[in-house]
Design a protein around this motif. Structure first.
Motif, mmCIF file in Angstrom:
data_model
loop_
_atom_site.group_PDB
_atom_site.id
_atom_site.type_symbol
_atom_site.label_atom_id
_atom_site.label_comp_id
_atom_site.label_asym_id
_atom_site.label_seq_id
_atom_site.Cartn_x
_atom_site.Cartn_y
_atom_site.Cartn_z
ATOM 1 N N GLU A 57 0.817 -1.212 0.000
ATOM 2 C CA GLU A 57 0.000 0.000 0.000
ATOM 3 C C GLU A 57 0.855 1.268 0.000
ATOM 4 N N ALA A 58 2.012 1.205 0.672
ATOM 5 C CA ALA A 58 2.867 2.390 0.760
ATOM 6 C C ALA A 58 3.347 2.826 -0.621
ATOM 7 N N ASN A 59 3.807 1.876 -1.424
ATOM 8 C CA ASN A 59 4.274 2.230 -2.761
ATOM 9 C C ASN A 59 3.131 2.725 -3.645
ATOM 10 N N ASN A 60 1.947 2.174 -3.457
ATOM 11 C CA ASN A 60 0.786 2.664 -4.199
ATOM 12 C C ASN A 60 0.486 4.109 -3.821
ATOM 13 N N LYS A 61 0.583 4.402 -2.541
ATOM 14 C CA LYS A 61 0.321 5.763 -2.069
ATOM 15 C C LYS A 61 1.368 6.736 -2.626
ATOM 16 N N ILE A 82 8.331 -3.473 -7.162
ATOM 17 C CA ILE A 82 8.113 -2.057 -7.441
ATOM 18 C C ILE A 82 7.916 -1.874 -8.942
ATOM 19 N N SER A 83 6.896 -1.116 -9.305
ATOM 20 C CA SER A 83 6.562 -0.903 -10.715
ATOM 21 C C SER A 83 7.332 0.287 -11.273
ATOM 22 N N ALA A 89 7.887 7.710 -9.185
ATOM 23 C CA ALA A 89 7.375 8.536 -8.091
ATOM 24 C C ALA A 89 8.450 8.796 -7.042
ATOM 25 N N TYR A 90 9.257 7.789 -6.732
ATOM 26 C CA TYR A 90 10.374 7.985 -5.802
ATOM 27 C C TYR A 90 11.338 9.043 -6.353
#
Length: 237
Positions: A57-61, A82-83, A89-90
């Protein structure tokens, strides 16, 4: 009289702004830990306000722009999925100057993403048949780790030596661009166990200690994390 009243109002406003808690996004997932004591560690930091989000969920956020509302991002995860959108995004966050704090096993995340190693300033290299065995990192549980301050910064302020009953990593990769913060002479550990890094416009701090509740409950560790978060918050844009 009017000047005095205005000065009082301005000072009161400034104090109010300074007293605002640091908004922290706390990320876990992919590795077991003492959940109750870890939560208590962050509950005890009265100067922060945190939201705990587990992976994935964190990476989606993060990919959806949800990390923008936080002052400091703290990672205690050990995650490999990770996509491309999440990676982007990072990188976007680092270009904006978002500060990051990485703890303990977060050093082993995203084994196949080169930019993550550059962001964090190092990597724990997991065993992989495609990597030469001499490059594999190793760990040792339940050892006393004596640390000395390598560079005095707001993160290490007030310390000369620290001691943790924790886990050490050896044969990890550390960028020669980082500023070392803590050093240990433990024979089964890499020399540097905390550092500061710069990536794009972001300031990043990594702290290796933090294996279990014995470290969470250590007052020196609590102070170290608190100071790291407060320091990183000064870079929040």
């Amino acid at each position: 009289m009017i000047k005095s009243v205005l000065l009082t109002i301005i000072c009161s406003f400034a104090i109010g702004v300074l007293a605002q808690p640091v908004k922290v996004m706390l990320v876990t997932g992919g590795h077991s830990y003492d959940t109750l004591q870890f939560s208590q560690l962050f509950d005890g930091m009265t100067e922060i306000e945190y939201e705990h989000i587990e992976q994935p969920e964190a990476n989606n956020k993060i990919a959806n722009g949800g990390a923008d509302e936080f002052d400091v991002l703290v990672f205690y995860d050990m995650w490999n999925t990770i996509s491309p959108e999440q990676k982007a995004a990072y990188i976007r966050l680092t270009k904006q100057g978002k500060p990051f704090l990485f703890l303990h096993h977060a050093l082993a995340s995203y084994q196949n993403w080169k930019a993550y190693e550059e962001l964090l300033g190092g990597r724990y290299v997991e065993q992989n048949k495609n990597i030469n065995e001499e490059e594999w990192s190793e760990y040792e549980h339940d050892v006393w780790v004596y640390c000395t301050v390598e560079n005095f910064t707001p993160v290490t302020a007030g310390f000369r030596e620290l001691r943790f009953f924790d886990e050490v990593y050896s044969n990890i990769r550390i960028s020669d661009k980082v500023k070392p913060l803590l050093r240990t002479r433990h024979p089964k550990s890499t020399d540097f166990v905390a550092w500061e890094n710069k990536f794009n416009a972001s300031t990043i701090v990594y702290i290796q200690a933090g294996h279990d509740k014995r470290t969470y409950e250590n007052e020196e560790y609590q102070k170290l994390l608190s100071q790291a978060i407060q320091y990183l918050n000064t870079f929040n844009n």
